[in-house]
Design an enzyme around this catalytic site. Structure first.
Site, short mmCIF file in Angstrom:
data_model
loop_
_atom_site.label_atom_id
_atom_site.label_comp_id
_atom_site.label_asym_id
_atom_site.label_seq_id
_atom_site.Cartn_x
_atom_site.Cartn_y
_atom_site.Cartn_z
CG ASP A 51 -2.06 -1.00 1.08
OD1 ASP A 51 -2.64 -1.10 0.00
OD2 ASP A 51 -2.37 -1.69 2.08
CB THR A 164 -9.69 0.06 4.96
OG1 THR A 164 -9.10 0.62 3.78
CG2 THR A 164 -11.15 -0.27 4.69
CB ALA A 165 -5.57 3.63 5.82
CB SER A 169 -5.06 1.75 13.12
OG SER A 169 -4.74 0.89 12.05
#
Length: 267
Positions: A51, A164-165, A169
């Site tokens: 990524d 989603t990155a 988290s």
């Protein structure tokens, strides 16, 4: 007849270099020209890596208008969905036009100082934090209306793609890739009499403009991180973030399914 041109970019890891070499051979066998430099004649960019390499390629090539696809030689690989073992299948699908193009809107961050304003684009997210691990104090405005005085480690503003990155988290929500939205996630918010901070993410419509005004109590200590790249400016007066008109074209194979990938990568 002029041959069709494919641009291949990769990181320097041995696995990536090997996959790049194989890609070159396969595309040339299929009748394409292959280059490691982007040009106006490029019809497809293939990024080999994880990524981080994908984001770097997009940035280095100045958010190109041509489609881009990733070969995953990294770990998570949410953007680069194709594994090296499937290169033959990928090229066959490309030749047969058995793919889809997903247009992803970028975020635009306008960073203003007491001297000038500069625009940046982000595929995933823009993070505002305190430099040297200091607590930051930020005023949040949404469409010009004050929403809160924030105190804490900082804020992440992400696109639906970036959900989603880092945002995930930090406790943010995953946004379906078919929903155009902006998400703001607080980092370690503090609630006091002076600062009343939201403790969970806020999801805004794609037309929302988010403005963040730093309050300086110590030195000029604001750090801005755009898709993992740290930026430092003197005397930032405000940061304005919105959905850009610029869109990135991601080539997806026809069997791509967002929630299948989410469950595969995170569960």
């Amino acid at each position: 007849m002029k041959k069709r041109l494919i641009t291949i970019n990769s990181n320097d890891l041995p696995k990536s270099v090997e996959a790049k070499k194989l890609l070159k051979e396969k595309f040339k066998e299929a009748g394409f020209d292959v280059s490691e430099e982007f040009s106006d004649d490029t019809e497809l960019i293939v990024c080999v890596g994880g990524d981080g390499s994908f984001l770097k390629t997009v940035r280095d090539f100045d958010y190109p208008e041509v489609p881009i696809v990733g070969i995953n030689t990294g770990h998570l690989g949410f953007f680069p969905e194709i594994v090296p073992d499937k290169i033959d299948e990928f090229i066959e699908s490309y030749l047969n036009e058995n793919y889809m193009i997903q247009e992803v809107p970028l975020l635009r961050a306008m960073i203003c100082t007491n001297k000038s304003c500069v625009n940046f684009f982000a595929l995933n997210d823009v993070t505002i934090k305190g430099d040297k691990s200091r607590t930051v104090h930020l005023k949040l405005l949404v469409n010009g209306k004050k929403v809160e005085n924030f105190s804490g480690d900082g804020m992440i503003i992400c696109s639906q793609t970036g959900s989603t990155a880092y945002t995930y988290s930090a406790g943010g929500s995953i946004i379906d890739c078919n929903i155009d939205a902006i998400q703001l996630t607080p980092l370690s918010p503090i609630n006091t009499n002076a600062y009343r901070s939201f403790t969970s993410s806020i999801i805004f419509s794609k037309d929302t403009e988010i403005s963040i005004i730093p309050e300086y109590r110590f030195e000029d200590s604001i750090l801005i991180i755009i898709d993992g790249v740290e930026l430092r400016f003197k005397q930032i007066t405000d940061i304005n973030i919105c959905t850009s008109d610029v869109k990135l074209k991601l080539l997806r194979l026809s069997d791509y399914e967002f929630w299948d990938r989410v469950s595969t990568k995170f569960l």
